[in-house]
Design a protein around this motif. Structure first.
Motif, PDB file in Angstrom:
ATOM      1  N   GLN A   9       5.136 -10.573  34.940  1.00  0.00           N
ATOM      2  CA  GLN A   9       6.377 -10.148  34.227  1.00  0.00           C
ATOM      3  C   GLN A   9       6.201 -10.496  32.604  1.00  0.00           C
ATOM      4  O   GLN A   9       7.259 -10.389  31.809  1.00  0.00           O
ATOM      5  CB  GLN A   9       7.712 -10.673  34.506  1.00  0.00           C
ATOM      6  N   HIS A  10       5.120 -11.127  32.205  1.00  0.00           N
ATOM      7  CA  HIS A  10       4.910 -11.708  30.919  1.00  0.00           C
ATOM      8  C   HIS A  10       4.953 -10.317  29.721  1.00  0.00           C
ATOM      9  O   HIS A  10       4.320  -9.444  30.103  1.00  0.00           O
ATOM     10  CB  HIS A  10       3.599 -12.301  30.793  1.00  0.00           C
ATOM     11  N   GLU A  11       5.542 -10.881  28.607  1.00  0.00           N
ATOM     12  CA  GLU A  11       5.418  -9.714  27.589  1.00  0.00           C
ATOM     13  C   GLU A  11       4.103  -9.309  27.229  1.00  0.00           C
ATOM     14  O   GLU A  11       3.849  -8.484  26.438  1.00  0.00           O
ATOM     15  CB  GLU A  11       6.223 -10.422  26.217  1.00  0.00           C
ATOM     16  N   ASP A  12       3.046 -10.348  27.176  1.00  0.00           N
ATOM     17  CA  ASP A  12       1.452 -10.152  26.969  1.00  0.00           C
ATOM     18  C   ASP A  12       0.849  -9.140  28.013  1.00  0.00           C
ATOM     19  O   ASP A  12       0.762  -9.537  29.217  1.00  0.00           O
ATOM     20  CB  ASP A  12       0.810 -11.290  26.742  1.00  0.00           C
ATOM     21  N   LEU A  22      -1.870 -10.640  30.256  1.00  0.00           N
ATOM     22  CA  LEU A  22      -1.404 -11.407  31.278  1.00  0.00           C
ATOM     23  C   LEU A  22      -0.950 -10.514  32.625  1.00  0.00           C
ATOM     24  O   LEU A  22      -1.387 -10.881  33.780  1.00  0.00           O
ATOM     25  CB  LEU A  22      -0.714 -12.710  31.133  1.00  0.00           C
ATOM     26  N   ARG A  23      -0.241  -9.463  32.328  1.00  0.00           N
ATOM     27  CA  ARG A  23       0.129  -8.644  33.407  1.00  0.00           C
ATOM     28  C   ARG A  23      -1.182  -8.064  33.893  1.00  0.00           C
ATOM     29  O   ARG A  23      -1.221  -7.886  35.294  1.00  0.00           O
ATOM     30  CB  ARG A  23       1.081  -7.795  32.967  1.00  0.00           C
ATOM     31  N   ARG A  24      -2.316  -7.951  33.228  1.00  0.00           N
ATOM     32  CA  ARG A  24      -3.639  -7.169  33.878  1.00  0.00           C
ATOM     33  C   ARG A  24      -4.305  -8.224  34.626  1.00  0.00           C
ATOM     34  O   ARG A  24      -4.680  -7.955  35.718  1.00  0.00           O
ATOM     35  CB  ARG A  24      -4.385  -6.841  32.613  1.00  0.00           C
ATOM     36  N   ILE A  25      -4.090  -9.510  34.226  1.00  0.00           N
ATOM     37  CA  ILE A  25      -4.937 -10.607  34.974  1.00  0.00           C
ATOM     38  C   ILE A  25      -4.163 -10.577  36.472  1.00  0.00           C
ATOM     39  O   ILE A  25      -4.619 -10.697  37.444  1.00  0.00           O
ATOM     40  CB  ILE A  25      -4.810 -12.111  34.396  1.00  0.00           C
ATOM     41  N   ALA A  26      -2.677 -10.791  36.354  1.00  0.00           N
ATOM     42  CA  ALA A  26      -1.862 -10.647  37.685  1.00  0.00           C
ATOM     43  C   ALA A  26      -2.312  -9.561  38.605  1.00  0.00           C
ATOM     44  O   ALA A  26      -2.343  -9.632  39.816  1.00  0.00           O
ATOM     45  CB  ALA A  26      -0.322 -10.752  37.168  1.00  0.00           C
ATOM     46  N   MET A  27      -2.412  -8.139  38.078  1.00  0.00           N
ATOM     47  CA  MET A  27      -2.803  -7.233  38.918  1.00  0.00           C
ATOM     48  C   MET A  27      -4.159  -7.222  39.434  1.00  0.00           C
ATOM     49  O   MET A  27      -4.459  -6.825  40.514  1.00  0.00           O
ATOM     50  CB  MET A  27      -2.600  -5.806  37.769  1.00  0.00           C
ATOM     51  N   ASP A  82       3.496  -4.180  45.727  1.00  0.00           N
ATOM     52  CA  ASP A  82       4.640  -4.418  45.066  1.00  0.00           C
ATOM     53  C   ASP A  82       4.163  -4.649  43.612  1.00  0.00           C
ATOM     54  O   ASP A  82       4.989  -4.050  42.399  1.00  0.00           O
ATOM     55  CB  ASP A  82       5.356  -5.813  45.500  1.00  0.00           C
ATOM     56  N   ALA A  83       3.407  -5.177  43.198  1.00  0.00           N
ATOM     57  CA  ALA A  83       2.641  -5.339  41.578  1.00  0.00           C
ATOM     58  C   ALA A  83       2.501  -3.964  41.256  1.00  0.00           C
ATOM     59  O   ALA A  83       2.818  -3.795  39.929  1.00  0.00           O
ATOM     60  CB  ALA A  83       1.531  -6.356  41.682  1.00  0.00           C
ATOM     61  N   ALA A  84       2.016  -3.232  42.021  1.00  0.00           N
ATOM     62  CA  ALA A  84       1.414  -1.630  41.526  1.00  0.00           C
ATOM     63  C   ALA A  84       2.503  -1.105  41.205  1.00  0.00           C
ATOM     64  O   ALA A  84       2.631  -0.334  39.950  1.00  0.00           O
ATOM     65  CB  ALA A  84       0.440  -1.472  42.424  1.00  0.00           C
ATOM     66  N   LEU A  85       3.591  -1.063  41.835  1.00  0.00           N
ATOM     67  CA  LEU A  85       4.900  -0.289  41.611  1.00  0.00           C
ATOM     68  C   LEU A  85       5.819  -0.983  40.247  1.00  0.00           C
ATOM     69  O   LEU A  85       6.068  -0.219  39.689  1.00  0.00           O
ATOM     70  CB  LEU A  85       5.762  -0.368  42.789  1.00  0.00           C
ATOM     71  N   ALA A  86       5.526  -2.115  40.268  1.00  0.00           N
ATOM     72  CA  ALA A  86       6.227  -2.722  39.349  1.00  0.00           C
ATOM     73  C   ALA A  86       5.651  -2.520  37.811  1.00  0.00           C
ATOM     74  O   ALA A  86       6.663  -2.631  36.935  1.00  0.00           O
ATOM     75  CB  ALA A  86       6.373  -4.543  39.447  1.00  0.00           C
ATOM     76  N   LEU A  87       4.442  -2.199  37.711  1.00  0.00           N
ATOM     77  CA  LEU A  87       3.894  -1.794  36.559  1.00  0.00           C
ATOM     78  C   LEU A  87       3.572  -0.323  36.282  1.00  0.00           C
ATOM     79  O   LEU A  87       3.040  -0.268  35.271  1.00  0.00           O
ATOM     80  CB  LEU A  87       2.298  -2.608  36.555  1.00  0.00           C
ATOM     81  N   PHE A 136      -2.896   1.800  28.752  1.00  0.00           N
ATOM     82  CA  PHE A 136      -4.366   2.352  29.648  1.00  0.00           C
ATOM     83  C   PHE A 136      -4.724   1.291  30.441  1.00  0.00           C
ATOM     84  O   PHE A 136      -5.162   1.433  31.457  1.00  0.00           O
ATOM     85  CB  PHE A 136      -5.222   2.822  28.567  1.00  0.00           C
ATOM     86  N   PHE A 137      -4.849   0.006  29.768  1.00  0.00           N
ATOM     87  CA  PHE A 137      -5.516  -1.302  30.346  1.00  0.00           C
ATOM     88  C   PHE A 137      -4.676  -1.679  31.741  1.00  0.00           C
ATOM     89  O   PHE A 137      -5.275  -2.251  32.712  1.00  0.00           O
ATOM     90  CB  PHE A 137      -5.567  -2.490  29.395  1.00  0.00           C
ATOM     91  N   ILE A 138      -3.243  -1.335  31.811  1.00  0.00           N
ATOM     92  CA  ILE A 138      -2.408  -1.539  32.938  1.00  0.00           C
ATOM     93  C   ILE A 138      -2.730  -0.414  33.815  1.00  0.00           C
ATOM     94  O   ILE A 138      -2.937  -0.882  35.078  1.00  0.00           O
ATOM     95  CB  ILE A 138      -1.100  -1.790  32.591  1.00  0.00           C
ATOM     96  N   ARG A 139      -2.638   0.522  33.572  1.00  0.00           N
ATOM     97  CA  ARG A 139      -2.728   1.662  34.320  1.00  0.00           C
ATOM     98  C   ARG A 139      -4.337   1.602  35.184  1.00  0.00           C
ATOM     99  O   ARG A 139      -4.188   1.910  36.221  1.00  0.00           O
ATOM    100  CB  ARG A 139      -2.711   3.184  33.664  1.00  0.00           C
ATOM    101  N   LYS A 140      -5.347   1.383  34.484  1.00  0.00           N
ATOM    102  CA  LYS A 140      -6.614   1.121  34.775  1.00  0.00           C
ATOM    103  C   LYS A 140      -6.491  -0.016  35.772  1.00  0.00           C
ATOM    104  O   LYS A 140      -7.355   0.014  36.940  1.00  0.00           O
ATOM    105  CB  LYS A 140      -7.587   0.787  33.796  1.00  0.00           C
ATOM    106  N   ALA A 141      -5.952  -1.047  35.506  1.00  0.00           N
ATOM    107  CA  ALA A 141      -6.039  -2.269  36.693  1.00  0.00           C
ATOM    108  C   ALA A 141      -5.188  -1.820  37.724  1.00  0.00           C
ATOM    109  O   ALA A 141      -5.736  -2.326  38.753  1.00  0.00           O
ATOM    110  CB  ALA A 141      -5.408  -3.474  35.702  1.00  0.00           C
TER     111      ALA A 141
END
Length: 226
Positions: A141-144, A147-152, A169-174, A180-185
């Motif tokens: 849930q971090h603003e950065d 860090l969300r990518r690391i969590a994923m 759950d994490a995939a749906l949360a993000l 792009f880097f979140i979608r790829k993760a």
């Protein structure tokens, strides 16, 4: 000489200046490089890093911080090599320091390297009977977004140890994010778990196809789609 002086000498001895510009361009000119390819970097630093066996974890992190402050990107990669090599000396109490490092001079190469180290620490904690995922809830849930990518990505390679519920759950949360880097993760994490549980990932991706971005969906089922 101290460790950092010896590492500097070792890396500069194998540097190929002609490689520096292409390496910098590959990283979209985010960083400068000495021109040391990964295999040569690991070989040059191997004995120096191996000599740190048994060193106090806080001292290990101090070395990592000093390496992180060097302008050439290879030094951050050496820091990651060092932390990965001595990952058994790290525990969940060191996660804030590791995540703090990841936020400095952040780009996919250093962030993904740190995700592997964080994952190793958490998997070890899980196998000791601790909670291997709770420490990632805040990162998710971090603003950065790094860090969300690391969590994923922290469960990459966990196979049977993977908490599928947490992963999904994490995939749906993000999933709503446009970065792009979140979608790829998301896609990468799901595809990695699909090597262990393909039917589960296929069922999840199919059910939530409209929530997942096309990139995440495609990456998740990369080895299952016709």
């Amino acid at each position: 000489m101290n460790l950092h002086e010896e590492l500097k000498i070792a890396l500069e001895a194998v540097a190929e200046p002609g490689r520096a510009a292409p390496m910098q361009a590959y990283m979209r000119d985010q960083f400068v490089f000495l021109g040391v390819a990964a295999p040569q970097r690991r070989l040059a630093a191997r004995d120096l890093l191996a000599g740190l066996k048994g060193i106090d974890a806080d001292v290990l992190l101090e070395h990592a911080q000093l390496l992180w402050q060097q302008p050439q990107r290879e030094y951050q990669h050496v820091a990651l090599d060092m932390l990965a090599l001595h990952r058994r000396q790290l525990g969940v109490e060191h996660l804030p320091a590791l995540l703090g490092l990841a936020r400095q001079r952040a780009w996919w190469d250093s962030v993904d390297g740190m995700a592997g180290i964080v994952g190793d620490v958490l998997q070890a904690e899980l196998r000791r009977g601790g909670d291997g995922h709770a420490h990632m809830d805040a990162a998710l849930q971090h603003e950065d977004f790094w860090l969300r990518r690391i969590a994923m990505l922290h469960q990459l390679g966990w196979r049977a140890d993977t908490d599928a519920g947490w992963l999904f759950d994490a995939a749906l949360a993000l999933a709503h994010e446009e970065e792009f880097f979140i979608r790829k993760a998301i896609g990468w994490a799901l595809r990695d778990y699909a090597r262990h549980a393909p039917a589960e990932v296929l069922a999840f991706a199919t059910e939530h196809r409209l929530q997942l971005s096309p990139l995440s969906y495609r990456e998740a089922l990369k080895h299952q789609l016709p």
